[in-house]
Scaffold this active site. Sequence first.
Site, short mmCIF file in Angstrom:
data_model
loop_
_atom_site.label_atom_id
_atom_site.label_comp_id
_atom_site.label_asym_id
_atom_site.label_seq_id
_atom_site.Cartn_x
_atom_site.Cartn_y
_atom_site.Cartn_z
N ARG A 107 -7.72 11.00 -6.06
CA ARG A 107 -8.96 10.40 -5.54
C ARG A 107 -10.08 11.41 -5.39
O ARG A 107 -11.26 11.03 -5.36
CB ARG A 107 -8.67 9.73 -4.19
CG ARG A 107 -8.15 8.32 -4.31
CD ARG A 107 -9.24 7.32 -4.75
NE ARG A 107 -10.01 6.83 -3.63
CZ ARG A 107 -11.31 7.00 -3.48
NH1 ARG A 107 -12.01 7.66 -4.37
NH2 ARG A 107 -11.92 6.49 -2.42
N ARG B 9 0.82 -1.22 0.00
CA ARG B 9 0.00 0.00 0.00
C ARG B 9 0.85 1.26 0.00
O ARG B 9 0.49 2.26 0.63
CB ARG B 9 -0.95 0.03 1.22
CG ARG B 9 -2.05 -0.99 1.18
CD ARG B 9 -3.15 -0.52 0.23
NE ARG B 9 -4.14 -1.55 0.03
CZ ARG B 9 -5.23 -1.68 0.77
NH1 ARG B 9 -5.49 -0.84 1.74
NH2 ARG B 9 -6.09 -2.64 0.52
N TYR C 179 -13.96 -12.91 0.29
CA TYR C 179 -14.72 -11.75 -0.18
C TYR C 179 -15.88 -12.18 -1.06
O TYR C 179 -16.98 -11.63 -0.98
CB TYR C 179 -13.83 -10.78 -0.94
CG TYR C 179 -13.02 -9.90 -0.02
CD1 TYR C 179 -13.62 -8.85 0.67
CD2 TYR C 179 -11.66 -10.12 0.18
CE1 TYR C 179 -12.89 -8.05 1.52
CE2 TYR C 179 -10.92 -9.31 1.02
CZ TYR C 179 -11.55 -8.27 1.70
OH TYR C 179 -10.82 -7.48 2.54
N ASP D 98 -6.53 -3.78 -7.51
CA ASP D 98 -7.07 -4.33 -6.27
C ASP D 98 -7.24 -5.83 -6.43
O ASP D 98 -7.50 -6.31 -7.55
CB ASP D 98 -8.41 -3.68 -5.91
CG ASP D 98 -8.78 -4.00 -4.46
OD1 ASP D 98 -8.32 -3.28 -3.56
OD2 ASP D 98 -9.48 -5.01 -4.24
N ARG E 270 -3.80 6.59 0.44
CA ARG E 270 -4.35 7.84 0.98
C ARG E 270 -3.40 8.65 1.85
O ARG E 270 -3.65 9.82 2.11
CB ARG E 270 -5.63 7.53 1.77
CG ARG E 270 -6.80 7.28 0.86
CD ARG E 270 -7.97 6.68 1.61
NE ARG E 270 -7.59 5.38 2.13
CZ ARG E 270 -8.43 4.51 2.64
NH1 ARG E 270 -9.69 4.80 2.73
NH2 ARG E 270 -8.00 3.35 3.07
O1 CP3 Z 1 0.18 0.37 -3.28
C1 CP3 Z 1 -0.31 -0.78 -3.32
O2 CP3 Z 1 -0.10 -1.63 -2.43
C2 CP3 Z 1 -1.05 -1.20 -4.57
C3 CP3 Z 1 -2.45 -1.18 -4.62
C4 CP3 Z 1 -3.35 -2.15 -3.85
C5 CP3 Z 1 -4.70 -1.82 -3.54
N1 CP3 Z 1 -5.29 -2.91 -2.99
C6 CP3 Z 1 -5.36 -0.54 -3.81
C7 CP3 Z 1 -6.38 -0.11 -2.84
C8 CP3 Z 1 -3.14 -3.45 -3.40
C9 CP3 Z 1 -1.86 -4.29 -3.45
C10 CP3 Z 1 -4.38 -3.92 -2.86
C11 CP3 Z 1 -4.58 -5.29 -2.34
C12 CP3 Z 1 -5.76 -5.58 -1.52
N2 CP3 Z 1 -7.03 -5.13 -1.68
C13 CP3 Z 1 -5.77 -6.49 -0.45
C14 CP3 Z 1 -4.59 -7.29 0.02
C15 CP3 Z 1 -3.67 -6.44 0.81
C16 CP3 Z 1 -4.13 -6.20 2.22
O3 CP3 Z 1 -4.35 -5.02 2.54
O4 CP3 Z 1 -4.20 -7.16 2.96
C17 CP3 Z 1 -7.06 -6.54 0.07
C18 CP3 Z 1 -7.53 -7.34 1.26
C19 CP3 Z 1 -7.86 -5.69 -0.74
C20 CP3 Z 1 -9.31 -5.42 -0.63
C21 CP3 Z 1 -9.53 -4.01 -0.24
N3 CP3 Z 1 -9.40 -2.95 -1.10
C22 CP3 Z 1 -9.89 -3.50 1.02
C23 CP3 Z 1 -10.13 -4.34 2.26
C24 CP3 Z 1 -9.98 -2.11 0.89
C25 CP3 Z 1 -10.40 -1.13 1.92
C26 CP3 Z 1 -9.35 -0.87 2.91
C27 CP3 Z 1 -9.02 0.57 2.97
O5 CP3 Z 1 -7.84 0.85 3.20
O6 CP3 Z 1 -9.91 1.40 2.78
C28 CP3 Z 1 -9.64 -1.77 -0.43
C29 CP3 Z 1 -9.56 -0.42 -1.00
C30 CP3 Z 1 -8.24 -0.05 -1.58
N4 CP3 Z 1 -7.53 -0.78 -2.48
C31 CP3 Z 1 -7.55 1.15 -1.33
C32 CP3 Z 1 -6.38 1.13 -2.12
C33 CP3 Z 1 -5.30 2.18 -2.27
C34 CP3 Z 1 -8.05 2.25 -0.38
C35 CP3 Z 1 -8.19 3.43 -1.05
C36 CP3 Z 1 -9.11 4.34 -1.57
O7 CP3 Z 1 -10.33 4.36 -1.29
O8 CP3 Z 1 -8.58 5.18 -2.33
#
Ligand code: CP3
Length: 340
Positions: free
Chosen positions: A35, A22, A148, A71, A26
Amino acid sequence: MAVMLAAARRQPVPHTPVWFMRQAGRYLPEYRAVRERHSLLEICATPSLAAEVTLQPVRRLGVDAAILFADILLPVVPMGLELSFANGEGPVIANPVRGAAAVARLARVDVRDALAPVLETVRLVRRELEPATPLIGFAGAPFTVACYCIEGRSSRHFVTAKRLMYEDPATWHELLRRLVTVLGDYCVAQVEAGAQALQLFDSWAGGLNPDDYSCYVLPHSRRLFDRLRTLAVPLIHFGVETGTLLELMRDAGGDVIGVDWRVPLDQARERIGTEHAVQGNLDPVALFAPLPELRAKVRDVLRRAGDTGHIFNLGHGVLPETPVDHVRAVVDLVHELTSR
Ligand code: CP3
């Protein structure tokens, strides 16, 4: 060869490589600016935007690798699931998979067509990155993606997913088989488009005990890793709260095992053995600590990790409120302390 790829292969490196799960997100003002105008799914579907946010942390932090901005749930959309992101609450699937009929209805997917924007992002990023900075592609591991698909949202206890696993194992295994096919195709396509390493996120595997992991998950993860091994790029296998599962995850596959912050890296290494590299494992919350305390924690991770076969990372993703200057300080400190 790029430092991060050499470390993944346990070769000698001029310094320990560092990147962050990540690292695009944000906590970065330039990401928040994008965003403000685009949803997460819009960014993922627009190669120029996804490439831009992939590159933001590389420019800002000087990390040793980029990770594709996408994602783990994108591949379930062409399978027929209606994915959205509720504000601040994470993913929501409107039509979760709740039984044999729903699994049978899942569409076969041509990833090159259905996930074309992601593959185009890989090509764009690859063109922009310096050769020394590899691009990591990724996918969710079958268990975490299945959770999921079944729960339809993030879950604490995975009651719905585990009930399906226990009540109807045939349907469970069929769902995981289908996911392995799509996730495998997706990973192969990312590497063909230019990704130089792959990370499989089994973020929720720690919710299982070793017996259930062995019975319901390991055979599927292993089939996926066996297929990806033929690609000849380093494979990283990551999960959270996997203190009781490290040996099993190693056995399922991966050249590098990602370890969260709950297990000291020297102990993790002892258990994983000398044939694998390790990745991790600073507590993401340590980035909120005052700099002297943060530096001590970085030193501790490095001391426990040893010189070879270590990729410095957090034990899980960067949190939204993290101070950017502390993230940058960690990159510089890792490079400084390990330069050989
Ligand atoms: O920089 C990076 O790591 C690359 C981008 C990336 C995202 N999601 C973008 C994202 C990666 C590698 C993921 C993987 C991901 N997505 C995982 C596995 C990693 C982990 O955290 O365990 C999981 C479980 C997901 C599913 C997911 N997507 C969740 C649970 C959430 C919400 C959590 C949160 O932080 O709000 C997301 C949203 C998400 N995916 C965001 C980002 C940057 C949050 C951002 C936003 O709303 O802009």
